[in-house]
Design a protein around this motif. Structure first.
Motif, PDB file in Angstrom:
ATOM      1  N   LEU A   1      38.630  46.336  46.135  1.00 30.24           N
ATOM      2  CA  LEU A   1      37.812  45.421  45.335  1.00 30.24           C
ATOM      3  C   LEU A   1      38.660  44.286  44.960  1.00 30.24           C
ATOM      4  O   LEU A   1      39.937  44.138  45.192  1.00 30.24           O
ATOM      5  CB  LEU A   1      37.863  46.460  44.058  1.00 30.24           C
ATOM      6  CG  LEU A   1      36.616  47.354  43.958  1.00 30.24           C
ATOM      7  CD1 LEU A   1      36.681  48.391  45.085  1.00 30.24           C
ATOM      8  CD2 LEU A   1      36.650  47.925  42.553  1.00 30.24           C
ATOM      9  N   THR A   2      37.953  43.196  44.587  1.00 31.80           N
ATOM     10  CA  THR A   2      38.572  41.748  44.354  1.00 31.80           C
ATOM     11  C   THR A   2      39.161  41.709  43.006  1.00 31.80           C
ATOM     12  O   THR A   2      38.856  42.442  42.145  1.00 31.80           O
ATOM     13  CB  THR A   2      37.249  40.633  44.256  1.00 31.80           C
ATOM     14  OG1 THR A   2      36.479  41.102  43.485  1.00 31.80           O
ATOM     15  CG2 THR A   2      36.755  40.806  45.860  1.00 31.80           C
ATOM     16  N   LEU A   3      40.143  41.062  42.852  1.00 30.93           N
ATOM     17  CA  LEU A   3      40.649  40.795  41.460  1.00 30.93           C
ATOM     18  C   LEU A   3      39.578  40.449  40.120  1.00 30.93           C
ATOM     19  O   LEU A   3      39.689  41.491  39.376  1.00 30.93           O
ATOM     20  CB  LEU A   3      41.392  39.623  41.373  1.00 30.93           C
ATOM     21  CG  LEU A   3      43.008  39.710  42.042  1.00 30.93           C
ATOM     22  CD1 LEU A   3      43.813  38.405  41.892  1.00 30.93           C
ATOM     23  CD2 LEU A   3      43.675  40.748  41.134  1.00 30.93           C
ATOM     24  N   PRO A   4      38.646  39.651  40.450  1.00 30.37           N
ATOM     25  CA  PRO A   4      37.569  39.758  39.291  1.00 30.37           C
ATOM     26  C   PRO A   4      36.929  41.281  39.116  1.00 30.37           C
ATOM     27  O   PRO A   4      36.860  41.375  38.032  1.00 30.37           O
ATOM     28  CB  PRO A   4      36.455  38.665  39.698  1.00 30.37           C
ATOM     29  CG  PRO A   4      37.462  37.745  40.805  1.00 30.37           C
ATOM     30  CD  PRO A   4      38.342  38.761  41.334  1.00 30.37           C
ATOM     31  N   LEU A   5      36.517  41.911  40.218  1.00 36.63           N
ATOM     32  CA  LEU A   5      35.953  43.032  39.898  1.00 36.63           C
ATOM     33  C   LEU A   5      37.030  44.050  39.192  1.00 36.63           C
ATOM     34  O   LEU A   5      36.452  44.848  38.313  1.00 36.63           O
ATOM     35  CB  LEU A   5      35.414  43.352  41.208  1.00 36.63           C
ATOM     36  CG  LEU A   5      34.535  44.990  41.033  1.00 36.63           C
ATOM     37  CD1 LEU A   5      33.330  44.612  40.040  1.00 36.63           C
ATOM     38  CD2 LEU A   5      33.949  45.198  42.358  1.00 36.63           C
TER      39      LEU A   5
END
Length: 54
Positions: free
Chosen positions: A23-27
């Protein structure tokens, strides 16, 4: 002024799992309801490289 908040063991476990899943940082930030900077700092502290944002 410190924006640091305590990380519970459950939150750290969830953070590790989400990072492992790619998962990405924003998510991750949205799911944990924490600022992106706080998530990035905790990942760095744990020695985990987050997934790149698309």
């Amino acid at each position: 002024m410190s924006t640091e908040t305590q990380w519970s063991l459950d939150a750290v476990h969830a953070l590790r799992e989400m990072a492992r899943e790619g998962l990405t940082l924003p998510l991750i930030s949205l799911k944990l309801k924490r600022p992106v900077d706080a998530v990035a700092a905790k990942l760095a502290e744990l020695g985990i490289t987050p997934a790149a944002s698309p």
